[in-house]
Design an enzyme around this catalytic site. Sequence first.
Site, PDB file in Angstrom:
ATOM      1  N   TYR A 195       0.854  -1.203   0.000  1.00 37.15           N
ATOM      2  CA  TYR A 195       0.000   0.000   0.000  1.00 37.15           C
ATOM      3  C   TYR A 195       0.884   1.246   0.000  1.00 37.15           C
ATOM      4  CZ  TYR A 195      -3.888   3.108   0.929  1.00 37.15           C
ATOM      5  OH  TYR A 195      -4.824   4.113   0.828  1.00 37.15           O
ATOM      6  N   SER A 223      -6.348   1.007  -4.477  1.00 32.80           N
ATOM      7  CA  SER A 223      -6.431   2.426  -4.168  1.00 32.80           C
ATOM      8  C   SER A 223      -5.041   3.050  -4.301  1.00 32.80           C
ATOM      9  CB  SER A 223      -7.024   2.615  -2.768  1.00 32.80           C
ATOM     10  OG  SER A 223      -7.403   3.951  -2.555  1.00 32.80           O
ATOM     11  N   ASP A 282     -17.593   3.780  -7.780  1.00 32.64           N
ATOM     12  CA  ASP A 282     -16.464   4.206  -6.950  1.00 32.64           C
ATOM     13  C   ASP A 282     -16.376   5.731  -7.003  1.00 32.64           C
ATOM     14  OD1 ASP A 282     -14.152   4.672  -5.592  1.00 32.64           O
ATOM     15  OD2 ASP A 282     -12.969   3.155  -6.619  1.00 32.64           O
ATOM     16  N   HIS A 320     -15.681   1.541  -3.924  1.00 34.90           N
ATOM     17  CA  HIS A 320     -14.241   1.446  -3.649  1.00 34.90           C
ATOM     18  C   HIS A 320     -13.872   0.149  -2.940  1.00 34.90           C
ATOM     19  CE1 HIS A 320     -10.408   3.438  -3.780  1.00 34.90           C
ATOM     20  NE2 HIS A 320     -10.200   3.267  -2.490  1.00 34.90           N
TER      21      HIS A 320
END
Length: 706
Positions: free
Chosen positions: A477, A557, A641, A676
């Site tokens: 991430y 993301s 999203d 999302h």
Amino acid sequence: MKRNFIVILLCIMALTFSCKERPGKPTYPETKKVDSVDVYFGTRVADPYRWLEDDQSDETKEWVQKQVAVTSQYLQKIAFRTKIEERLKEVWNYEKQGTPIRKGKYWFFSKNDGLQNQSVVYVKEGPDGQERVLLDPNQLSEDGTVALADYAISENGKYMAYAISRGGSDWREIFVKEVATGNDLEDHLEWVKFSEISWKGEEGFFYSRYDEPEKGVELTNINQFQQVFYHQVGNSQGKDRLIYKDPVYSLSNFSAVVDDDGQHLILYGTRSTNNNSLMIKKIGSEQWLVADTTYENNSFYVGTVNGKYWVLTDYEAPRYRIMAFDPQDPAIENWQEVIPEADGVLKEATLSKSYAILHYMVDAESKLFVYNFNGHKAFEIDLAGHGSVASLRSIKDDDELFYYYHSYNVPGQIIKYNLEKHSKEVIFKPDVAFDGTQYVTELVFIEADDGAQVPLHIIHKKGIVKDGSNPLMLYGYGGFNVVYQPGFDIRLIPWLENGGIYVNAHIRGGGEYGAEWHQAGTKLNKQRVFDDFILAAEKLIEMGYTSKGKIAVRGGSNGGLLVGAVVNQRPDLFGVALPAVGVMDMLRYHKFTIGWAWASDYGRSDESEEMFKYLYAYSPLHNIKTGVDYPAVLVFTADHDDRVVPAHSFKYIATLQEKYKGDKPVLIRIETKAGHGAGKPVSKAIEELVDMYAFTFYNLGVVPYK
């Protein structure tokens, strides 16, 4: 007859795949290009697929349908996908429960019997009372796409205010239910987003909302001028009282919570995803007392102890500490330290009748320590293995604690802990068709060029041979102070069972080691995030876990941005790339919905020439090159999203399909009535995983469940 025999013989000799399992190179839909150019500090940047940003246009919808058809046709030809689906449904089908909440005489908890699309909220009187369904979100829609996003119980348990999300959107609608009867009242609040629900006794609650957006741009328009309101039970939304609004600075978010005594309101303000303001006022008063409006610290109310507010803060403590202050004199210069900063990162704190329970992270793993109200450490709650704690909940008028503990090979257990007796009781342990004892979790550190020790959690079957032959999924991430701690994930089982190694790379940009670790991966340091991730892949190869071309790289993301960037920079390392709901256009991300809030991590293309050039140099959309041998790519996005709008993924895949001339598939999977990720129904989650694993196994040359 002879020809058929030869075909069968060739299939047998192929060993790896049956004939039906060869989808072949896809034929991509033609995507038109337009003459759209932006100029940044004298540099002209073409944006030929700008028209795909209008996801409501008929032209974009037609393009989406064509992409869906191509991707579906490819995936459906992979025969072993049926075995993956069967196993996922089998292993997913176990009872799951959430950590209980007590309000008044009632206990509330969530439960899912296995394959229910959404978990159900139950209530019972007392810990041993007869449970009954209070709210079943599965009854709100036939396909499970209406999800329970949040709920809050009034102080004595009379009412439940609950927020629902439709189709995965961040927009919420709030309703009110009477707990005793289970009946909904007429209350209905709309255009709620990024909001707390904080009750004042039994009368009403505080929440945050935006003005109603124009029709057609609800999922793309910039979110600005958020306001805090008070809603009294039984009133229409039009009668709600405005509590706070910043009439000047439009790009701010605000949320309000009621303190423990029920007489004061605490207001948080944010202008990014990091740092907040803090103000306090007596409910009913118009005067706000300023605690901290510098927007340079993260500070959160923990509870009230002997008339003083305790806050968890990184004020002059990058790994956080506990400080206290008088709510009548809250200025930050008057705060006093109660529990000092430690080596680990203080993630959260909760108060019982006599103790403060502090949840620390040490190398991304959880530690629980119990303190007296005088700030002295009393004892540690033992947590075995490489795991993490979630849903830490105390009983404020008692010395009981509930928490959820899990690790990669131990499914989540709910534990009740008596803080006086130091006794532990497992009150819920799931029965999963998975033998975690056959797997091992390693914590390995790799050294970056600047000397930083980057931790990797590695899970795999016991007894693997480190000869470079293993397929490996590398997850990361690396942003917004976010930490993905080690924990049981039912979604990983098909990968692990079929010889796959899973690695969670705790790279810079996250919050594993506090503010310094986070800031080391932001703005003009963002490339360090990608370097850490690439280094992880290289070191895993060097250590014999895997080899080039056998790595599937995955992230969502901000992690989707990570995947897009490293695939552009080092395509030779990876066999498969799986970017999900990624931020792919780093020059225009701030122009949609809540994107403006990400500038504290990314910077903006209009901020300075230096910042523009830095973003332009790694933006996934703008660094796809012709003549490059990219890995197989499956992009994931969703039509609802409204956090990272699907235009990011649309423009990215259109560019990749245009410029990549090789034989590997570069496809996009577009989910409908989804957002999302939060609130996704189980049925859709399983379908997505089946597609992901079928694509990944096939393109890495692995046949699962042989």
